[in-house]
Design an enzyme around this catalytic site. Structure first.
Site, PDB file in Angstrom:
ATOM      1  N   LYS A 276       0.825  -1.201   0.000  1.00  0.00           N
ATOM      2  CA  LYS A 276       0.000   0.000   0.000  1.00  0.00           C
ATOM      3  C   LYS A 276       0.865   1.260   0.000  1.00  0.00           C
ATOM      4  CE  LYS A 276      -3.634  -2.454   2.497  1.00  0.00           C
ATOM      5  NZ  LYS A 276      -4.287  -2.648   3.817  1.00  0.00           N
ATOM      6  N   ALA A 277       2.150   1.075   0.308  1.00  0.00           N
ATOM      7  CA  ALA A 277       3.160   2.122   0.167  1.00  0.00           C
ATOM      8  C   ALA A 277       4.361   1.485  -0.517  1.00  0.00           C
ATOM      9  CB  ALA A 277       3.554   2.697   1.516  1.00  0.00           C
TER      10      ALA A 277
END
Length: 309
Positions: A276-277
């Protein structure tokens, strides 16, 4: 190793002057605030970076309504993700209601007087009665045009039907900035929608939002997520970028702790394990009250940008 440079507080300092002194110290919360401010400014200045702003907690009733609205108006927000409650409170003010300061009394007594409490701020039930009347009229107009509508389009329609020039929804509609509220049913607006559907046909298509949102993610060269509070809005901002390997940068302002494993208190670095990052992404977490931290951050970032014009 670099030595810590102690902060110098001088007369007539600007907000940025103070933040820069914090940056010279460079450690603990002061250092994080300085890093977050510069990251926000860099993200705003970069035309290739889309800014996803997520809002949880009582930020509209807590005094940040104009701060958020002005960021949208000035083109500094590309996507807004928020709770249904913040939308409701924006509409309460659009319909003439307000949020109030007062002296805390017994909560049972407040209820009997038609008052609701959020920390040390207050609402009046009479303002919500006006909200109920006004939003029902708007829902009727929407239902005349569409029977099935995505949440994003639903909020866009509402924004176009209200006249308050200070409204987050109104300004977002005018600027064509999408607002996503995946938990909208968990709010007074959601309750009014449910009540409306008892006698009328109007259905929200939550999945429908993902078509446009995924297009924005894939169409953005870089994404910076600015997450005010945690909860569902934070996760929606991060998870939507899972489609392309995660955000390129992230700023989180929270007071939640990480020990329980809650998403709200999770360090942003944890998001890398879920893609997600991105690996190597620039992530800054500032621990503190959003109503204190974010106005300082925005003021500092605006000053940085204005100095470079």
């Amino acid at each position: 190793m670099l030595k810590i440079q102690h902060m110098n507080i001088a007369n007539k300092m600007s907000v940025l002057d103070l933040i820069e002194e914090m940056g010279k110290s460079g450690v603990l919360g002061a250092g994080k605030l300085s890093k977050a401010t510069h990251l926000l400014a860099d993200s705003i200045k970069d035309s290739e970076t889309a800014i996803f702003l997520s809002m949880a907690g009582p930020l509209v009733p807590g005094g940040l309504r104009k701060v958020i609205a002005d960021l949208i108006k000035d083109g500094h927000v590309d996507v807004l993700i928020t709770s249904g409650a913040n939308i409701t409170h924006d509409l309460v003010e659009s319909f003439g209601g307000r949020h109030y300061k007062g002296i805390h009394a017994d909560d049972e007594e407040l209820c009997s007087q038609g008052m609701g409490r959020i920390g040390d701020l207050y609402t009046k039930s009479e303002d919500f009665e006006v909200f109920e009347t006004q939003i029902t009229e708007i829902l009727s107009k929407i239902a005349e045009k569409k029977k099935i509508i995505s949440i994003r389009d639903f909020l866009f329609e509402i924004g176009n039907m209200i006249e308050d020039v200070n409204s987050i929804l109104k300004i977002a509609a005018e600027k064509d900035v999408p607002i996503y509220a995946p938990g909208i049913i968990d709010s007074m607006l959601g309750l009014q929608l449910w009540m409306f559907t008892q006698d009328n046909e109007l259905h929200l298509d939550a999945v429908g939002d993902m078509h446009e949102l995924s297009d924005i993610v894939f169409g953005s060269k870089k994404v910076t997520a600015v997450m005010l509070g945690g909860g569902l809005p934070k996760h929606y901002a991060l998870a939507s970028n899972l489609l392309k390997g995660g955000v390129d940068a992230g700023i989180q302002v929270t007071m939640d702790r990480s020990e329980t494993g809650s998403l709200s208190g999770a360090p942003l670095e944890e998001a890398k394990s879920w893609a997600k990052a991105k690996a190597g992404s620039n992530l800054v977490t500032v621990i503190g009250d959003v109503t204190i931290i974010f106005p300082m951050m925005v003021a500092g970032a605006r000053e940085i940008i204005n100095k470079e014009k």
